[in-house]
Write a protein that holds these residues in place. Structure first.
Motif, PDB file in Angstrom:
ATOM      1  N   MET A  83       0.745  -1.203  -0.222  1.00 16.42           N
ATOM      2  CA  MET A  83      -0.181   0.076  -0.079  1.00 16.42           C
ATOM      3  C   MET A  83       0.852   1.047  -0.127  1.00 16.42           C
ATOM      4  O   MET A  83       0.590   2.178  -0.617  1.00 16.42           O
ATOM      5  CB  MET A  83      -0.816   0.186   1.214  1.00 16.42           C
ATOM      6  CG  MET A  83      -1.909  -1.142   1.088  1.00 16.42           C
ATOM      7  SD  MET A  83      -2.945  -0.967  -0.379  1.00 16.42           S
ATOM      8  CE  MET A  83      -3.630   0.715  -0.328  1.00 16.42           C
ATOM      9  N   VAL A  84       2.028   1.213   0.899  1.00 15.92           N
ATOM     10  CA  VAL A  84       2.930   2.427   0.704  1.00 15.92           C
ATOM     11  C   VAL A  84       3.458   2.633  -0.449  1.00 15.92           C
ATOM     12  O   VAL A  84       3.612   3.611  -1.266  1.00 15.92           O
ATOM     13  CB  VAL A  84       3.740   2.449   1.921  1.00 15.92           C
ATOM     14  CG1 VAL A  84       4.935   3.120   1.627  1.00 15.92           C
ATOM     15  CG2 VAL A  84       3.229   2.348   3.267  1.00 15.92           C
ATOM     16  N   TYR A  85       3.869   1.540  -1.331  1.00 17.29           N
ATOM     17  CA  TYR A  85       4.320   1.620  -2.386  1.00 17.29           C
ATOM     18  C   TYR A  85       3.457   2.110  -3.691  1.00 17.29           C
ATOM     19  O   TYR A  85       3.927   2.986  -4.611  1.00 17.29           O
ATOM     20  CB  TYR A  85       4.975   0.247  -3.060  1.00 17.29           C
ATOM     21  CG  TYR A  85       5.751   0.035  -4.393  1.00 17.29           C
ATOM     22  CD1 TYR A  85       6.782   0.699  -4.505  1.00 17.29           C
ATOM     23  CD2 TYR A  85       4.870  -0.327  -5.609  1.00 17.29           C
ATOM     24  CE1 TYR A  85       7.545   0.486  -5.766  1.00 17.29           C
ATOM     25  CE2 TYR A  85       5.524  -0.282  -6.680  1.00 17.29           C
ATOM     26  CZ  TYR A  85       7.151   0.328  -6.897  1.00 17.29           C
ATOM     27  OH  TYR A  85       7.592   0.331  -7.979  1.00 17.29           O
ATOM     28  N   ARG A  86       2.189   1.714  -3.592  1.00 13.83           N
ATOM     29  CA  ARG A  86       1.081   2.056  -4.463  1.00 13.83           C
ATOM     30  C   ARG A  86       1.007   3.708  -4.243  1.00 13.83           C
ATOM     31  O   ARG A  86       0.784   4.248  -5.131  1.00 13.83           O
ATOM     32  CB  ARG A  86      -0.100   1.312  -4.269  1.00 13.83           C
ATOM     33  CG  ARG A  86      -0.077  -0.008  -4.788  1.00 13.83           C
ATOM     34  CD  ARG A  86      -1.372  -0.549  -4.660  1.00 13.83           C
ATOM     35  NE  ARG A  86      -1.441  -2.014  -4.996  1.00 13.83           N
ATOM     36  CZ  ARG A  86      -2.273  -3.008  -4.916  1.00 13.83           C
ATOM     37  NH1 ARG A  86      -3.414  -2.341  -4.343  1.00 13.83           N
ATOM     38  NH2 ARG A  86      -2.111  -4.203  -5.347  1.00 13.83           N
ATOM     39  N   ASN A  87       0.958   4.078  -2.853  1.00 10.49           N
ATOM     40  CA  ASN A  87       0.671   5.580  -2.703  1.00 10.49           C
ATOM     41  C   ASN A  87       1.954   6.395  -2.842  1.00 10.49           C
ATOM     42  O   ASN A  87       1.640   7.720  -3.445  1.00 10.49           O
ATOM     43  CB  ASN A  87       0.284   5.731  -0.986  1.00 10.49           C
ATOM     44  CG  ASN A  87      -1.146   5.059  -0.901  1.00 10.49           C
ATOM     45  OD1 ASN A  87      -1.793   5.047  -2.000  1.00 10.49           O
ATOM     46  ND2 ASN A  87      -1.595   4.590   0.309  1.00 10.49           N
ATOM     47  N   ARG A  88       3.132   6.189  -2.395  1.00 11.34           N
ATOM     48  CA  ARG A  88       4.216   6.881  -2.566  1.00 11.34           C
ATOM     49  C   ARG A  88       4.978   6.542  -3.888  1.00 11.34           C
ATOM     50  O   ARG A  88       6.089   7.147  -4.204  1.00 11.34           O
ATOM     51  CB  ARG A  88       5.025   6.880  -1.474  1.00 11.34           C
ATOM     52  CG  ARG A  88       4.139   7.114  -0.128  1.00 11.34           C
ATOM     53  CD  ARG A  88       4.393   8.307   0.450  1.00 11.34           C
ATOM     54  NE  ARG A  88       3.450   8.733   1.581  1.00 11.34           N
ATOM     55  CZ  ARG A  88       3.770   8.663   2.834  1.00 11.34           C
ATOM     56  NH1 ARG A  88       4.983   8.354   3.131  1.00 11.34           N
ATOM     57  NH2 ARG A  88       2.893   9.083   3.764  1.00 11.34           N
ATOM     58  N   SER A  91       9.694   1.934  -1.848  1.00 12.05           N
ATOM     59  CA  SER A  91       9.513   1.194  -0.546  1.00 12.05           C
ATOM     60  C   SER A  91      10.894   1.470   0.009  1.00 12.05           C
ATOM     61  O   SER A  91      11.403   0.761   1.011  1.00 12.05           O
ATOM     62  CB  SER A  91       9.237  -0.317  -0.823  1.00 12.05           C
ATOM     63  OG  SER A  91      10.499  -0.713  -1.621  1.00 12.05           O
TER      64      SER A  91
END
Length: 119
Positions: A83-88, A91
């Motif tokens: 989810m962090v990779y998709r948003n930002r 990683s």
């Protein structure tokens, strides 16, 4: 069975995992290093259980609980990393730390300044 062999292997695995947690910047590699540290603990628990000849096999039972906790940790951890990779879009732990709440990246403008610029 000599207790020194699995204990030394466990220490080597734990130190390798600790190095991975402290030195790596990729969140997935940090999760893998935590798993390596948990496996070192599992090896120690089973080795001491065999060495003490415990009739209830408490070390092996505790190892099963540790494996279950490790599986839950990796499942939740990977979901958070994805989810962090998709948003930002990254990683990398250092880059994520820079975009934490309360810190603005260099060159970013405040929301009020953005509203004035578009008006």
């Amino acid at each position: 069975m000599h207790l020194a062999y699995p204990a030394v292997l466990s220490v080597l695995l734990f130190c390798t995992g600790l190095y991975g947690v402290l030195a790596r910047r990729n969140a997935i590699l940090v999760l893998m290093s935590v798993e390596l540290m948990l496996n070192a603990v599992n090896l120690n628990l089973v080795a001491f259980d065999v060495w003490l000849r415990d009739a209830l096999h408490g070390g092996q039972a505790l190892t099963l609980f540790t494996i279950a906790i490790a599986a839950a940790e990796i499942g939740i951890g990977l979901a958070i990393v994805l989810m962090v990779y998709r948003n930002r879009g990254t990683s990398d732990i250092d880059k994520l730390r820079d975009t934490a709440e309360g810190h603005e990246p260099v060159g970013a403008t405040a929301p009020a300044e953005k509203a004035e610029a578009t008006a």
